[in-house]
Design an enzyme around this catalytic site. Sequence first.
Site, PDB file in Angstrom:
ATOM      1  N   SER A   1       0.815  -1.213   0.000  1.00  0.00           N
ATOM      2  CA  SER A   1       0.000   0.000   0.000  1.00  0.00           C
ATOM      3  C   SER A   1       0.856   1.273   0.000  1.00  0.00           C
ATOM      4  O   SER A   1       1.532   1.563  -0.976  1.00  0.00           O
ATOM      5  CB  SER A   1      -0.948  -0.039   1.207  1.00  0.00           C
ATOM      6  OG  SER A   1      -1.906   0.980   1.152  1.00  0.00           O
TER       7      SER A   1
ATOM      8  N   ASP B   1      10.137   5.659 -10.096  1.00  0.00           N
ATOM      9  CA  ASP B   1       9.727   6.318 -11.339  1.00  0.00           C
ATOM     10  C   ASP B   1      10.441   7.654 -11.558  1.00  0.00           C
ATOM     11  O   ASP B   1      10.679   8.062 -12.700  1.00  0.00           O
ATOM     12  CB  ASP B   1       8.210   6.533 -11.348  1.00  0.00           C
ATOM     13  CG  ASP B   1       7.449   5.284 -11.786  1.00  0.00           C
ATOM     14  OD1 ASP B   1       8.098   4.295 -12.185  1.00  0.00           O
ATOM     15  OD2 ASP B   1       6.200   5.298 -11.726  1.00  0.00           O
TER      16      ASP B   1
ATOM     17  N   LYS C   1      -0.597  -4.147  -3.276  1.00  0.00           N
ATOM     18  CA  LYS C   1      -1.901  -3.594  -2.900  1.00  0.00           C
ATOM     19  C   LYS C   1      -1.991  -2.186  -3.478  1.00  0.00           C
ATOM     20  O   LYS C   1      -1.482  -1.228  -2.912  1.00  0.00           O
ATOM     21  CB  LYS C   1      -2.087  -3.551  -1.386  1.00  0.00           C
ATOM     22  CG  LYS C   1      -3.456  -2.991  -0.969  1.00  0.00           C
ATOM     23  CD  LYS C   1      -3.584  -2.888   0.539  1.00  0.00           C
ATOM     24  CE  LYS C   1      -4.948  -2.331   0.930  1.00  0.00           C
ATOM     25  NZ  LYS C   1      -5.147  -0.925   0.488  1.00  0.00           N
TER      26      LYS C   1
END
Length: 493
Positions: free
Chosen positions: A302, A313, A327
């Site tokens: 999560s 990224d 998740k």
Amino acid sequence: MKKIVKKANSILSIFLLSIFASQCFAQSSVNADKKSNFQYLKKLNSVFDFVQQNYVDEVDPKILYEGAMKGLMESLNDPYTSYLDESIQRDLSDTTAGHFGGVGLMISKAFESKPDKPAYVEVSSAMEDTPGARAGIQAGDFIVEIDGDPTDVMTMQDVLAHLRGKVGTPVTVTILRGKTLRFKVDLVRALIEVPTCKYAMIGKTGYVRLIQFTPETAPRLQDAIDYFKENSYESMILDLRDNGGGLITSAVNVVDKFVDEGLIVSTKGRLDFQNSSYSASPEKTTVKNVPVVVLINKGSASASEIVSGALKDHHVAYLVGNVSYGKGSVQQVIPLGNDEEIKMTIARYYSPSDTNIDKVGIVPDLEVSYPKLSDENEKSYVKLMEANVISEYVENHPDMTESDIADYARQLKTEYDLEERLLRRLVRMQVNRHKSDIVYDLDFDIQLNAALEILSDKASFREKVENAKTLKELQVMNEEKIKEEKADQKVEE
């Protein structure tokens, strides 16, 4: 009785109307073959009334109502969507308040139990410095029994009732690790306090472990960063292993300390109000031009995946460890009144490269795994756990040094076919079970050592980070690989 029935049905109707609104009705009217929501509700009303009037025993309408609500949520087959009655709300309130009596395990449970896949309780992570963590319970373990009662037939409410309780009381869990390793663990419930982070210097590297994402996580992380700066740190390790997540806003505030511009995370749902995006603010960035490694494993879920995905990224950090939990959904708690709520998945979150990792996880840039136990090793591990010799020995030798730990591990090695490093780890965990100042374990932690080794080569570190693929690039590569495998399969056929 009719008043009770009407009240229950009106609550359910209002709830459905408020959540789905005009979109649901429009969809129903477009497809004439589908029964409208009102038709389904009318049938539900009739069945509710029929059971009340005709079942062989008198039934409390509250039981029928709660059963219908649980069934409604469970029919979505989403482990993060559920009906919360007063008792479960109390459990959640205890957790939110920051303390409760329990064993310190973050868990999930499938709704449906199948012969080939029983609905055992899965451990997503063991909270730092809790009975579960000190007993060596790991992310990915399954709790198959609690005090001798099988968990595959329990509801999540039953599981919480069994695991939580008065501080100082015992509970025995049977753990299934892998397909065959099964052993019992005796735990004593403790006051579980929801922690935030721990930090220390390892040479010139600042090491910080984030344990959970709460409103206090970002401020405590800043305390760690300030401490690192005071000690002239040259690199940093952000440890998100076994961090089961928490608040999305907390994750955003953590990323903001490393990323000075651009998207951090976005959420996408069916309705416009569920779509949102969070971007970095330059004035909040406090870690600049410092090599950063992020540690992740199967217990990283999560909010942990939001942080690691964003840093990856943006080419800000290098990821080391194992594939994360996967998740990638967002839940909202919706009050229904009368001490009841529902917790429902309303959106999925996407990384800066527009990638959702739900049920997939994040692949680290460098995968480092702990050695798997052989069949003989597993038998020895079970034998050692059930014998409980380590805790008894440590009780009789309370002031053991590292040299003493090594000596005792060699002694255990003569009887138990296990790696000495693992034996030292098990002994050390017992020795330190009442200490909260133990931040890392360089003797056992091969992933942490791998991170330190990568950071030691400063010349090539920036190149490694810049060349690391984003989550979107990895996703595209995986999709192309699947297409190639299918094409090869067709050629063979």
